[in-house]
Design a protein around this motif. Structure first.
Motif, PDB file in Angstrom:
ATOM      1  N   LEU A 115       0.860  -1.284   0.043  1.00 14.38           N
ATOM      2  CA  LEU A 115      -0.111   0.029   0.121  1.00 14.38           C
ATOM      3  C   LEU A 115       0.851   1.398   0.057  1.00 14.38           C
ATOM      4  CD1 LEU A 115      -2.997  -0.859   2.368  1.00 14.38           C
ATOM      5  CD2 LEU A 115      -3.109  -0.725  -0.057  1.00 14.38           C
ATOM      6  N   PHE A 132      -0.256   7.146  -6.085  1.00 10.44           N
ATOM      7  CA  PHE A 132      -1.185   7.484  -5.022  1.00 10.44           C
ATOM      8  C   PHE A 132      -2.403   8.331  -5.448  1.00 10.44           C
ATOM      9  CE2 PHE A 132      -2.766  10.227  -1.739  1.00 10.44           C
ATOM     10  CZ  PHE A 132      -2.977   9.477  -0.553  1.00 10.44           C
ATOM     11  N   ILE A 135      -4.798   6.418  -7.840  1.00 10.71           N
ATOM     12  CA  ILE A 135      -5.811   5.523  -7.225  1.00 10.71           C
ATOM     13  C   ILE A 135      -6.764   6.250  -6.219  1.00 10.71           C
ATOM     14  CG2 ILE A 135      -5.847   3.696  -5.748  1.00 10.71           C
ATOM     15  CD1 ILE A 135      -3.106   2.510  -6.475  1.00 10.71           C
ATOM     16  N   SER A 136      -6.220   7.296  -5.726  1.00 10.93           N
ATOM     17  CA  SER A 136      -7.247   8.204  -4.940  1.00 10.93           C
ATOM     18  C   SER A 136      -8.363   8.632  -5.398  1.00 10.93           C
ATOM     19  CB  SER A 136      -6.350   8.892  -4.077  1.00 10.93           C
ATOM     20  OG  SER A 136      -5.363   8.558  -3.139  1.00 10.93           O
ATOM     21  N   LEU A 186      -1.667   4.200   0.998  1.00 15.18           N
ATOM     22  CA  LEU A 186      -2.894   4.248   0.759  1.00 15.18           C
ATOM     23  C   LEU A 186      -3.768   3.811   1.694  1.00 15.18           C
ATOM     24  CD1 LEU A 186      -2.724   2.612  -2.941  1.00 15.18           C
ATOM     25  CD2 LEU A 186      -3.671   5.023  -2.530  1.00 15.18           C
ATOM     26  N   ASN A 187      -4.920   4.451   2.046  1.00 17.09           N
ATOM     27  CA  ASN A 187      -5.942   3.762   2.817  1.00 17.09           C
ATOM     28  C   ASN A 187      -6.647   2.875   2.399  1.00 17.09           C
ATOM     29  OD1 ASN A 187      -7.834   3.649   4.883  1.00 17.09           O
ATOM     30  ND2 ASN A 187      -8.508   5.727   4.872  1.00 17.09           N
TER      31      ASN A 187
END
Length: 322
Positions: free
Chosen positions: A17, A24, A27-28, A100-101
């Motif tokens: 992640l 980042f 994907i966000s 990433l969360n």
């Protein structure tokens, strides 16, 4: 334009992640799209003991000269990176990893890749998966898979686990330069432009199905060129996926062209040394010009009352910057 009424199910293939700020951001932004559901396909690599064995085997499989080439290149580029990012917060942030969360993903599947060196290049790896992992991915019913920060390029059955396949971003123009490092050879050969391609993976690593191409002016140094390339290319990946989520279609495959150049690998010691001397001279010249001679490049707007083809621009009236 045909608008879809249901969300697409999109897999993201990752080793971790923790990723680059460019990935980042991509994907966000996809996670915020109401037409997209993200599913994490997380690679489980071997533990430290096996990794150590793999590292030893890697050195054994690679000639000592190529090993020295790779180490020398890495050290030189690390030094260039440190010089370029000193005093530049904007440039430095492009090399800071972001996390990433996990909550942005609707589900997570753990899979284990089997890495092997590619026949074409000893500097790259391919990754295959066993039938159990393939079944796990198939069960998600994915429409598309985004290739993330993985070590090996997927090969085999995983290529057909999503309806539209695996989409990836290639930092380079595969019509002219294939291989690695991305964005280096364009600087070394002083090419006017550095390209990138968005492609659908297939079994032929030298002939992917390219659906989008773009390019940027080649910078004077490798680090600057790589940052500019990533900064320009990644938004196009996000845009293409969002358009796919809205319409259900990807751009058509672009015409294929034959590739005649050699497959590029990590530069040899002599190539890296030549690059360091040339780039070092450039840095010293810029430092002398800006810090000691106090001369800076700047633009201005001027006008002149004459025919353009016979105008003497040195006598034009400069409009002062506000």
């Amino acid at each position: 334009m045909l608008i879809k009424s249901t969300k697409i199910r999109m897999g993201v293939l990752m080793d971790s992640l923790e990723c680059s700020p460019h990935l980042f951001d991509t994907i966000s932004s996809l996670a915020e799209d109401q037409n997209i559901e993200l599913y994490l396909l997380l690679n489980r690599h071997s533990g430290n003991k096996s990794s150590a064995k793999d590292a030893i085997k890697s050195i054994h499989d690679t000639s000592i000269c190529r090993f020295i080439d790779a180490i020398f290149f890495k050290v030189c580029i690390s030094l260039e990176m440190k010089i370029c990012t000193t005093g530049s917060t904007d440039l430095r942030k492009h090399f800071l990893k972001q996390h990433l969360n996990a909550e942005i993903f609707s589900d997570k599947v753990l899979i284990k890749p089997k890495l092997s060196r590619t026949i074409k290049s000893k500097d790259s790896f391919s990754a295959s998966y066993d039938d159990i992992d393939i079944q796990k991915i198939n069960a998600l019913g994915l429409d598309l898979i985004l290739l993330g920060n993985v070590m090996g390029i997927p090969q085999g059955k995983i290529l057909s686990t999503a309806k539209k396949g695996i989409i990836s971003l290639y930092y380079g123009d595969n019509r002219r330069n294939c291989g690695s490092p991305p964005g280096f050879w364009e600087v070394y050969f002083k090419e006017p432009a550095t390209g990138f391609a968005i492609q659908i993976l297939n079994e032929n690593p030298d002939n992917r199905d390219v659906i989008f191409r773009g390019e940027i002016p080649t910078a004077l140094s490798y680090v600057s060129n790589l940052v500019n390339l990533r900064r320009a290319a990644n938004p196009f990946m996000a845009r293409i996926i969002r358009d796919f989520a809205a319409t259900g279609t990807l751009p058509p495959i672009l015409p294929k062209t034959p590739y005649s150049n050699t497959h590029q690998e990590v530069p040899k010691f002599t190539v890296t040394l030549a690059y360091v001397i040339r780039t070092g001279s450039l840095f010293v010249s810029l430092l002398l010009k800006e810090r000691i001679l106090k001369r800076y490049n700047r633009w201005s707007v001027a006008f002149t009352k004459s025919d353009w083809m016979t105008a003497n621009l040195s006598k034009a009236t400069v409009i002062k910057n506000p």
